[in-house]
Design an enzyme around this catalytic site. Structure first.
Site, short mmCIF file in Angstrom:
data_model
loop_
_atom_site.label_atom_id
_atom_site.label_comp_id
_atom_site.label_asym_id
_atom_site.label_seq_id
_atom_site.Cartn_x
_atom_site.Cartn_y
_atom_site.Cartn_z
CB THR A 272 33.13 -61.00 -19.80
OG1 THR A 272 33.65 -60.30 -20.95
CG2 THR A 272 31.86 -61.73 -20.20
N GLY A 273 34.45 -58.14 -18.27
CA GLY A 273 35.71 -57.57 -17.79
C GLY A 273 35.63 -57.20 -16.32
CB VAL B 218 35.53 -51.86 -15.58
CG1 VAL B 218 34.57 -50.69 -15.43
CG2 VAL B 218 36.95 -51.41 -15.23
CB SER C 177 32.03 -63.39 -23.64
OG SER C 177 33.29 -62.95 -23.22
CB CYS D 157 40.91 -45.53 -12.02
SG CYS D 157 42.22 -46.06 -13.11
CD GLN E 213 47.64 -45.34 -11.90
OE1 GLN E 213 48.14 -44.26 -12.18
NE2 GLN E 213 46.86 -45.99 -12.75
N GLY F 96 43.61 -52.13 -12.56
CA GLY F 96 43.39 -51.01 -13.47
C GLY F 96 43.73 -51.37 -14.91
NE ARG G 134 49.49 -50.86 -13.96
CZ ARG G 134 48.30 -50.34 -14.29
NH1 ARG G 134 47.35 -50.20 -13.38
NH2 ARG G 134 48.07 -49.94 -15.52
CG HIS H 2 44.50 -46.93 -8.73
ND1 HIS H 2 44.76 -48.28 -8.88
CD2 HIS H 2 44.18 -46.47 -9.98
CE1 HIS H 2 44.59 -48.62 -10.16
NE2 HIS H 2 44.24 -47.54 -10.84
CG ASN I 280 41.63 -49.90 -9.12
OD1 ASN I 280 41.90 -50.40 -8.02
ND2 ASN I 280 41.65 -50.60 -10.23
P1 NAP Z 1 39.18 -56.36 -19.05
O1 NAP Z 1 39.01 -56.97 -17.72
O2 NAP Z 1 40.29 -56.79 -19.90
O3 NAP Z 1 37.79 -56.55 -19.85
C1 NAP Z 1 37.62 -56.09 -21.15
C2 NAP Z 1 36.16 -56.23 -21.55
O4 NAP Z 1 35.99 -55.68 -22.85
C3 NAP Z 1 35.67 -57.66 -21.59
O5 NAP Z 1 34.32 -57.74 -21.24
C4 NAP Z 1 35.85 -57.98 -23.06
O6 NAP Z 1 35.02 -59.01 -23.52
C5 NAP Z 1 35.41 -56.67 -23.68
N1 NAP Z 1 35.89 -56.57 -25.04
C6 NAP Z 1 37.16 -56.59 -25.48
N2 NAP Z 1 37.22 -56.55 -26.82
C7 NAP Z 1 35.93 -56.53 -27.24
C8 NAP Z 1 35.33 -56.53 -28.52
N3 NAP Z 1 36.04 -56.52 -29.64
N4 NAP Z 1 33.97 -56.49 -28.58
C9 NAP Z 1 33.22 -56.52 -27.46
N5 NAP Z 1 33.76 -56.53 -26.22
C10 NAP Z 1 35.09 -56.54 -26.11
O7 NAP Z 1 39.31 -54.79 -18.94
P2 NAP Z 1 38.70 -53.77 -17.87
O8 NAP Z 1 39.70 -53.52 -16.83
O9 NAP Z 1 37.35 -54.22 -17.47
O10 NAP Z 1 38.65 -52.44 -18.70
C11 NAP Z 1 37.86 -52.28 -19.85
C12 NAP Z 1 38.01 -50.86 -20.36
O11 NAP Z 1 37.46 -49.97 -19.41
C13 NAP Z 1 39.46 -50.41 -20.54
O12 NAP Z 1 39.95 -50.76 -21.78
C14 NAP Z 1 39.38 -48.94 -20.31
O13 NAP Z 1 39.12 -48.25 -21.50
C15 NAP Z 1 38.22 -48.80 -19.37
N6 NAP Z 1 38.69 -48.60 -17.99
C16 NAP Z 1 38.38 -47.44 -17.43
C17 NAP Z 1 38.78 -47.19 -16.16
C18 NAP Z 1 38.46 -45.88 -15.56
O14 NAP Z 1 39.18 -45.45 -14.74
N7 NAP Z 1 37.42 -45.21 -15.92
C19 NAP Z 1 39.48 -48.10 -15.42
C20 NAP Z 1 39.80 -49.30 -16.01
C21 NAP Z 1 39.39 -49.54 -17.31
P3 NAP Z 1 35.61 -60.52 -23.67
O15 NAP Z 1 35.65 -61.08 -22.28
O16 NAP Z 1 34.57 -61.17 -24.54
O17 NAP Z 1 36.93 -60.42 -24.30
C1 3JM Z 2 42.35 -47.63 -18.31
O1 3JM Z 2 41.55 -48.56 -25.39
C2 3JM Z 2 42.23 -49.22 -24.65
O2 3JM Z 2 43.10 -49.99 -25.06
C3 3JM Z 2 42.01 -49.10 -23.17
C4 3JM Z 2 43.14 -48.44 -22.47
C5 3JM Z 2 42.79 -48.15 -21.02
C6 3JM Z 2 42.20 -46.94 -20.63
C7 3JM Z 2 41.72 -45.98 -21.67
O3 3JM Z 2 42.54 -45.27 -22.27
O4 3JM Z 2 40.52 -45.94 -21.87
C8 3JM Z 2 43.12 -49.09 -20.04
C9 3JM Z 2 42.89 -48.82 -18.71
C10 3JM Z 2 41.99 -46.68 -19.28
C11 3JM Z 2 41.42 -45.37 -18.83
O5 3JM Z 2 40.56 -45.40 -17.95
O6 3JM Z 2 41.87 -44.32 -19.28
#
Ligand code: NAP
Ligand code: 3JM
Length: 333
Positions: free
Chosen positions: A12-13, A15, A41, A129, A156, A160, A235, A242, A315
């Site tokens: 639901t996020g 990404v 969710s 990213c 960025q 992100g 940011r 980005h 990103n």
């Molecule tokens: P987001 O829009 O805030 O979405 C967070 C997702 O994680 C939602 O589906 C949320 O579910 C779920 N979640 C949170 N807490 C949870 C829990 N306790 N149990 C199960 N699911 C949970 O964030 P996002 O931007 O998609 O990013 C998510 C993560 O991906 C980041 O924290 C980061 O580590 C990683 N990320 C990586 C990159 C990259 O460059 N590779 C970029 C951005 C993010 P609910 O809707 O139910 O709360």
């Molecule tokens: C991008 O664990 C967390 O709170 C997520 C923090 C986060 C990250 C991470 O460190 O995984 C937010 C947005 C990233 C990332 O891709 O490094």
């Protein structure tokens, strides 16, 4: 063709949603999609191939029978649940920073180091990213001229930082344009609307932010541990995309023309570089697209073997969801 049961953790996020879009758009052979998120969710659905698929609550047992699990729900979720998934026979492609620097975990951008996948032991990490787009641009230059040092500054977008960060920029912009003053801030330390904030993730003892150290260490792990890298991550009030200003010092002299030639032939990157016609990449134009875009390529007049370039990517796609699905495609080849 063999088909796979694919779980998306964090479905639901922003990404996770993009992962589901990319799986569909690239016709990944999905036998069954299993969207997982938090208890909050429950009752929600995600759209996949025109169908509404129920979101399930993430639990260790969620991974029974899963072939591939794409994780993007934060580092602590990956720490706890990725081993549970592997134990049940799934291959995990993790989008968080949690396992990236682990010696037993390959950190992969398929255009750059697909070979590293061979060594995996169940978990494969997707880079940050900002790292992903940077290494796609650097790889062809490094192969030709041996990069010695990189100085990168990022611009960025708020996506992100997740869905709440997107809402924060929307709400602040609306509120300020309506003359309602500066609205609440939660996700960023200052108002992000009409502002620029040189602070992503937490500050560390060396004065860098964690986001900056991720870019430095991940670039070295993916490309070459000998390359000196320094980064400033910033940011900006952009929703998606980005941008990076990249200064590159090479061992061997390389001309701007040669860089353009190399990048034109390289996988995953497109050159948009014709200043006379105002051709250069911007995040609005790159949003929703797959390639990394490079422009403003020029020789650095302040040093002997230097190149300046500007690179932009979506990103959520190359920076996260697309790269993760590309890794899955490599795995099933
Ligand atoms: P987001 O829009 O805030 O979405 C967070 C997702 O994680 C939602 O589906 C949320 O579910 C779920 N979640 C949170 N807490 C949870 C829990 N306790 N149990 C199960 N699911 C949970 O964030 P996002 O931007 O998609 O990013 C998510 C993560 O991906 C980041 O924290 C980061 O580590 C990683 N990320 C990586 C990159 C990259 O460059 N590779 C970029 C951005 C993010 P609910 O809707 O139910 O709360
Ligand atoms: C991008 O664990 C967390 O709170 C997520 C923090 C986060 C990250 C991470 O460190 O995984 C937010 C947005 C990233 C990332 O891709 O490094």
């Amino acid at each position: 063709m063999k088909k796979y049961i694919v779980a998306v953790v964090g479905a639901t996020g922003v990404v996770g949603q993009e992962m589901i879009n990319v799986l569909e758009q690239r016709k990944f052979p999905v036998k069954k999609l299993v969207p997982l998120a938090s208890e909050r969710s429950l009752g929600m659905t995600v759209k996949y191939k025109g169908e509404n698929v129920d979101v399930q609550e993430l639990k260790p047992e969620s991974f029974e029978n899963i072939d591939i699990a794409l994780f993007s729900a934060g580092g602590s979720i990956s720490e706890k649940f990725a081993p549970e998934a592997v134990q049940r026979g799934a291959v995990v492609i993790d989008n968080t920073s949690h396992f990236r620097m682990d010696n037993n975990v390959p950190l992969v951008v398929p255009e750059v180091n697909a070979d590293a996948l061979k060594e995996h032991q169940g978990i494969i990490a997707n880079p940050n990213c900002s790292t992903a787009q940077l290494v796609v641009a650097l790889k062809p230059i490094h192969d030709y001229a041996t990069i010695e040092r990189v100085v990168v500054s990022t611009y960025q977008s708020v996506s992100g930082a997740g869905k709440e960060a997107i809402s924060e920029l929307e709400n602040q912009t609306r509120s300020m344009l309506n003359g309602q003053g500066q609205p609440e801030k939660n996700k960023f330390p200052y108002t992000i609307a009409f502002n620029v904030i040189p602070h992503i993730d937490v500050f560390l003892d060396n004065g860098y932010t964690k986001e900056e150290m991720k870019m430095i260490e991940e670039t070295q792990k993916i490309l070459d541990s000998e390359i000196a890298v320094t980064a400033t991550t910033v940011r900006v009030p952009v929703f998606i995309g980005h941008s990076e200003s990249v200064n590159i010092q090479t061992k061997k002299k390389i001309s701007a023309k040669k860089v353009r030639e190399l990048l034109k032939q390289a996988p995953g990157i497109e050159v948009q570089d014709d200043p006379a016609s105002n051709i250069y990449p911007t995040p609005q134009e790159a949003s929703g697209k797959d390639p990394v875009y490079a422009g403003r390529i020029r020789e650095d007049i302040s040093m002997k073997n230097g190149i300046e370039l500007w690179c932009v990517a979506d990103n959520l796609r190359k920076g996260a969801a697309l790269n993760a699905v590309q890794i899955a495609e490599e795995l099933i080849k």
